[in-house]
Motif scaffolding. Structure first.
Motif, PDB file in Angstrom:
ATOM      1  N   TRP A  35      52.476   7.244  16.247  1.00  0.00           N
ATOM      2  CA  TRP A  35      52.835   8.586  16.008  1.00  0.00           C
ATOM      3  C   TRP A  35      52.558   9.373  17.494  1.00  0.00           C
ATOM      4  N   VAL A  36      53.568  10.206  17.790  1.00  0.00           N
ATOM      5  CA  VAL A  36      53.426  10.810  18.960  1.00  0.00           C
ATOM      6  C   VAL A  36      53.198  12.353  18.565  1.00  0.00           C
ATOM      7  N   VAL A  37      52.830  13.181  19.677  1.00  0.00           N
ATOM      8  CA  VAL A  37      52.393  14.587  19.476  1.00  0.00           C
ATOM      9  C   VAL A  37      53.264  15.663  19.925  1.00  0.00           C
ATOM     10  N   GLU A  38      53.393  16.432  19.299  1.00  0.00           N
ATOM     11  CA  GLU A  38      54.141  17.589  20.071  1.00  0.00           C
ATOM     12  C   GLU A  38      53.212  19.016  19.844  1.00  0.00           C
ATOM     13  N   ALA A  49      58.879  10.436  21.544  1.00  0.00           N
ATOM     14  CA  ALA A  49      59.312   9.539  20.535  1.00  0.00           C
ATOM     15  C   ALA A  49      60.370   8.569  21.322  1.00  0.00           C
ATOM     16  N   SER A  50      61.320   9.107  22.047  1.00  0.00           N
ATOM     17  CA  SER A  50      62.343   8.343  22.739  1.00  0.00           C
ATOM     18  C   SER A  50      61.547   7.224  23.634  1.00  0.00           C
ATOM     19  N   VAL A  61      58.245   4.955  14.791  1.00  0.00           N
ATOM     20  CA  VAL A  61      57.812   6.115  15.572  1.00  0.00           C
ATOM     21  C   VAL A  61      57.989   7.403  14.664  1.00  0.00           C
ATOM     22  N   GLY A  62      56.661   8.070  14.639  1.00  0.00           N
ATOM     23  CA  GLY A  62      56.666   9.369  13.913  1.00  0.00           C
ATOM     24  C   GLY A  62      56.494  10.370  14.762  1.00  0.00           C
ATOM     25  N   ILE A  63      56.985  11.587  14.594  1.00  0.00           N
ATOM     26  CA  ILE A  63      56.863  12.864  15.379  1.00  0.00           C
ATOM     27  C   ILE A  63      55.968  13.780  14.500  1.00  0.00           C
ATOM     28  N   GLY A  64      54.609  13.802  15.027  1.00  0.00           N
ATOM     29  CA  GLY A  64      53.809  14.948  14.347  1.00  0.00           C
ATOM     30  C   GLY A  64      53.324  15.938  15.206  1.00  0.00           C
TER      31      GLY A  64
END
Length: 294
Positions: A35-38, A49-50, A61-64
């Protein structure tokens, strides 16, 4: 052996250039998700994520999370569709309210955060399904919008929310719910009851984030976790002792994961704290009976 999916977060404080190597390392360990963070001022979720998807072969891959006020639903759907077509079945898109103070600081605070989140998630999901969207909502306006290249397999769109009305909203409009760090088994059970009240489908999955620090020295583990539990406790309105963590020895940490699973978590995402995060993660996975993938 646990059946819950195990994920790991690439912490927002870690340099972006380290993400591809970290993604490859944790994929080799056998985790299911990265999981990546914004967060405002840190990293962009789509770009992160890319990087992670391009560096790996099987990781989901999750965007959280991507704050709804910061992004046009049309643009968000376009970006997600591109990733979902190139990396089918490997993306989860998390959308949330965003931190109110951060949204105000860039001039995008919503008049009705609940309406904005519902209209954003609903329209993004519809666009990803290839539908033509016409919406004159309280916060979102889309005039006859349709994706030219919708994905054959739309990615799950999950809501990253905390409060009761938002959890009910998630059950009503999202594919799943992302639960923030610090929430323990009782919180997970309460969240499940609220998303169900909102009308969640049977496959509406709960993804739970958790601070994780592993070691044989209990005092050292506590010192490593202290800034996290104090800061997050203040955000949650709880004392540091009430902030749930996956921590202790590897076996104790594995037991905390199992407790979240029993409470209803479909995925547990570990936010590693302290030195050598990949090594710590490996110990937890071993205690859970997970095998590294060569």
């Amino acid at each position: 052996m646990t059946n819950v999916r195990i994920g790991v977060m690439y912490d927002r404080d870690w340099a972006p250039e380290g993400l591809p190597g970290f993604a490859r390392d944790v994929e080799a360990l056998g985790v299911d998700d990265l999981w990546v963070v914004e967060d405002l001022g840190w990293n962009g979720g789509i770009s992160a994520a890319s990087l992670a998807l391009g560096a790996t072969e099987r990781l989901r891959v999750g965007i959280g999370i991507m704050p709804a006020p910061l992004r046009s639903p049309a643009l968000l759907a376009m970006e997600l569709a591109t990733l979902a077509r190139v990396f089918p079945g490997r993306l989860v898109a998390g959308i949330g309210h965003g931190v109110p103070e951060w949204m105000a600081s860039v001039g995008v605070a919503a008049r009705s955060p609940l309406a904005l989140l519902e209209e954003t998630i609903s329209s993004v999901r519809a666009l990803l399904r290839g539908e033509r969207v016409e919406l004159e909502g309280r916060e979102v306006r889309l005039a006859d919008i349709q994706l030219v290249h919708p994905p054959a397999e739309p990615p799950p769109v999950v809501a990253g929310v905390v409060r009761p009305r938002s959890l009910e909203l998630s059950g009503r409009v999202a594919d799943g719910t992302l639960i923030a760090e610090g929430h323990g088994p009782h919180d997970v059970e309460s969240a499940r009851a609220l998303v169900d009240k909102g009308g969640a489908s049977a496959d509406h999955a709960l993804t739970v984030l958790a601070f994780c620090s592993v070691g044989d020295d209990a005092e050292q583990v506590a010192r490593a976790l202290r800034p996290c539990v104090e800061g997050h406790g203040a955000w949650l309105g709880r004392s540091p002792e009430q902030v749930f963590t996956v921590s202790g020895t590897a076996e104790e940490a594995a037991q905390r994961v199992r407790e979240l699973e029993v409470a209803g978590a479909g995925t547990v995402v570990l936010r590693m704290v302290g030195p050598e995060p990949v090594r710590q993660l490996g110990k937890v996975l071993k205690a859970l009976g997970r095998q590294a993938r060569n």
